[in-house]
Design a protein around this motif. Sequence first.
Motif, short mmCIF file in Angstrom:
data_model
loop_
_atom_site.label_atom_id
_atom_site.label_comp_id
_atom_site.label_asym_id
_atom_site.label_seq_id
_atom_site.Cartn_x
_atom_site.Cartn_y
_atom_site.Cartn_z
N GLY A 1 -9.05 -4.99 1.07
CA GLY A 1 -7.66 -4.50 1.47
C GLY A 1 -6.71 -4.29 0.21
O GLY A 1 -7.34 -4.27 -1.00
N PRO A 2 -5.48 -4.15 0.44
CA PRO A 2 -4.74 -3.43 -0.63
C PRO A 2 -4.28 -4.29 -1.71
O PRO A 2 -4.27 -3.65 -2.83
N THR A 3 -4.12 -5.50 -1.48
CA THR A 3 -3.85 -6.48 -2.42
C THR A 3 -5.06 -6.52 -3.58
O THR A 3 -4.83 -6.34 -4.83
N GLU B 1 6.63 -3.10 -6.76
CA GLU B 1 6.11 -1.92 -6.16
C GLU B 1 6.42 -1.93 -4.63
O GLU B 1 6.69 -0.99 -3.98
N LEU B 2 6.61 -3.48 -4.21
CA LEU B 2 6.84 -3.44 -2.60
C LEU B 2 8.37 -3.16 -2.49
O LEU B 2 9.10 -3.16 -1.30
N GLU C 1 1.26 -12.48 -13.39
CA GLU C 1 1.62 -11.18 -13.85
C GLU C 1 1.49 -9.94 -12.80
O GLU C 1 2.16 -9.09 -12.62
N PHE C 2 0.52 -10.19 -12.10
CA PHE C 2 0.05 -9.20 -10.76
C PHE C 2 0.92 -9.32 -9.88
O PHE C 2 1.20 -8.32 -9.44
N GLN C 3 1.31 -10.63 -9.63
CA GLN C 3 2.26 -10.73 -8.55
C GLN C 3 3.54 -9.97 -8.83
O GLN C 3 4.07 -9.51 -7.99
N ASP C 4 4.00 -10.29 -10.02
CA ASP C 4 5.42 -9.66 -10.47
C ASP C 4 5.20 -8.35 -10.39
O ASP C 4 6.24 -7.43 -9.78
N LYS C 5 4.11 -7.76 -10.81
CA LYS C 5 4.10 -6.22 -10.44
C LYS C 5 4.16 -5.49 -9.13
O LYS C 5 4.81 -4.41 -8.84
N ILE C 6 3.09 -6.26 -8.24
CA ILE C 6 3.16 -5.75 -6.96
C ILE C 6 4.29 -6.17 -6.10
O ILE C 6 4.57 -5.16 -5.36
N MET C 7 4.83 -7.28 -6.42
CA MET C 7 6.22 -7.49 -5.64
C MET C 7 7.12 -6.36 -6.16
O MET C 7 8.11 -5.98 -5.11
N LYS D 1 1.36 -10.09 4.19
CA LYS D 1 0.00 -10.09 4.03
C LYS D 1 -0.35 -10.29 2.43
O LYS D 1 -1.39 -10.81 2.19
N ILE D 2 0.59 -9.46 1.76
CA ILE D 2 0.25 -9.67 0.11
C ILE D 2 0.54 -10.85 -0.36
O ILE D 2 0.08 -11.29 -1.15
N LYS D 3 1.56 -11.37 0.28
CA LYS D 3 2.02 -12.75 -0.38
C LYS D 3 1.01 -13.62 0.12
O LYS D 3 0.51 -14.57 -0.66
N LEU D 4 0.38 -13.63 1.19
CA LEU D 4 -0.72 -14.49 1.74
C LEU D 4 -1.92 -14.43 0.88
O LEU D 4 -2.45 -15.50 0.15
N ASP D 5 -2.31 -13.07 0.44
CA ASP D 5 -3.56 -12.89 -0.30
C ASP D 5 -3.27 -13.53 -1.75
O ASP D 5 -4.12 -14.17 -2.41
N ILE D 6 -2.23 -13.32 -2.34
CA ILE D 6 -1.77 -13.89 -3.86
C ILE D 6 -1.78 -15.22 -3.69
O ILE D 6 -2.04 -15.90 -4.58
N TYR D 7 -1.30 -16.01 -2.68
CA TYR D 7 -1.24 -17.23 -2.48
C TYR D 7 -2.74 -17.84 -2.63
O TYR D 7 -3.06 -18.72 -3.40
#
Length: 549
Positions: A67-69, A203-204, A195-201, A162-168
């Motif tokens: 998926g997207p994450t 983008e969201l 660092e990835f979490q910061d970037k994708i959040m 969904k993305i927060k769940l994947d990052i967790y």
Amino acid sequence: MKIFRIYTTWLQFSRALQIIRVLTKHAFREWFYRTKMGKRRLRRHPKAQLDVRTTPERVRLTIEELGPTYIKFGQILADRPDIISERFRIELKKLQSKAIPIDDDTAVKLIEDELNDSIDNVFAYFDHRCLAAASIGQVYQGRLHTGEEVIVKIQRPHIISKIKLDIYLMHFVAKQLVKNYPDLVAINVLGFISEFQDKIMKELDYTVEASNIKRFEFMFKNDPTVHIPAVHMEYSTRKLLIMEKIVGITPDNIQRLKTEGYDLHQVAVNGANALLKMILEEGFFHGDPHPGNLFVLPNNVVGFIDFGMVGVLRPREMSFLAQFCMGFVRRDTRAIASSLLTLCDVKFFDQTEDMEFQIDQILKQYGHLTIEEIDFSKVMQDCINLVVLFQLKIPSGIFMLAKSLATLQKFAGNLDPDIALTPIVLPYAKKLVLTRFSPRKVAASIYDTAMDYVNLVNTLPSTVNEILYKIKEGTMHHQVHIDEKNPVTRVLRNIGYRMVSAILIIGVFVGSSILIVNTPERPYGKFALYMSSCIIVFLLLKALFARKK
């Protein structure tokens, strides 16, 4: 609160099962076709060849299915030679963010919820057919009542959770991996995920992208060769972005550009100037300037779209660029090596001579060319790859910078194969050097250094007096922190275990002796005495033989 916690736990568990199912499926296929049974199946059923993949291909397919994450994660990994090997990077660059679009009626309902108004009240015309769909958002087009043609980008429902769940789950797995495989600490897996979490959040959050657009709009307000779409802040929210629609030709459609009479050389120069201004003047640049995010407009104007991913250069990284440009123009290996060490924040490096030698070998590849004919982006990429080989830590933004410069070279080369990028780079490089090393900057740096020494001289006597006074009074305290993974900690823990074990065994021995003297009729006293005696003898023999070795 408990119900919410149970629901969250259930989501984490179900998503973890889904991830395990995908991983197991692809891992089983990878293993099966390497067994005798799998090879026999391939011989008997030629169609099964379609399911045979190389390991990098299998990794890419797994990421796409997750998926997207994970797709975004893989796309970022593709630009990090310090983390994964070249063959995996080549395959991960094929990852696409395309996704099956959500139902148009659902998307329209989401848009109206964000607008807090009906579509008809905001738009004079709105096309209910999806224009494009990506992993995070979906795009539509319309026209405002003011007559402006606009693009409407709406975020997919529940994508944030969904993305927060994947990052967790990523963090959880990464912590377990680092715990069980300490060598992974060297590549800072947890830091990369954060660092990835910061970037994708970011983008969201479409308000961040809207802010980026406004910043680029201000940057190029007096430049007629670059067009940045206007953003309608009054309608935009965290999940909805409405901006001007750009109508143009993508730069990879060479034949159409030629047919319609565009000057391809001028388009290439305009695009190069735009990106170089972002990088070398502003230190704030478009992070993904591929042909899909660029349009050629009338009069050879270059238009940019999709500002969700941007690069920001810190002062140290701008200093690196200035020093690197200076070394590049003079072909000075020592200056280039110094710039790379400045970038990595390394003051003393015992392999500096080896690094300078390797840089010299890189420059000698272009010994027959003038400085204007050398590919600036290629030299920088080679030097960054060299730093990775020396296992020095490079700021993550530099990888995005190298990617943008490489994309710029490809963009300009496709439009005009005879174009040389270096002559376009040099004026910006010289300006950057003059800016970073101007007399005013140097004087300011000297002044700051002098003030640091003045402050040191002023505060040193009182600091020394305070330390001496605390030592004299016996009130000096030291806090020592030992990492759990430190070898010293392991030794201390082992000593502690042995001491506790010795105390327990001696206690059993003494206690059983007392029991035998006081209550000789009870058999368990003798049993405990015999067992503890055997253990003590065994440990003594073990210690004696260990010393002899």
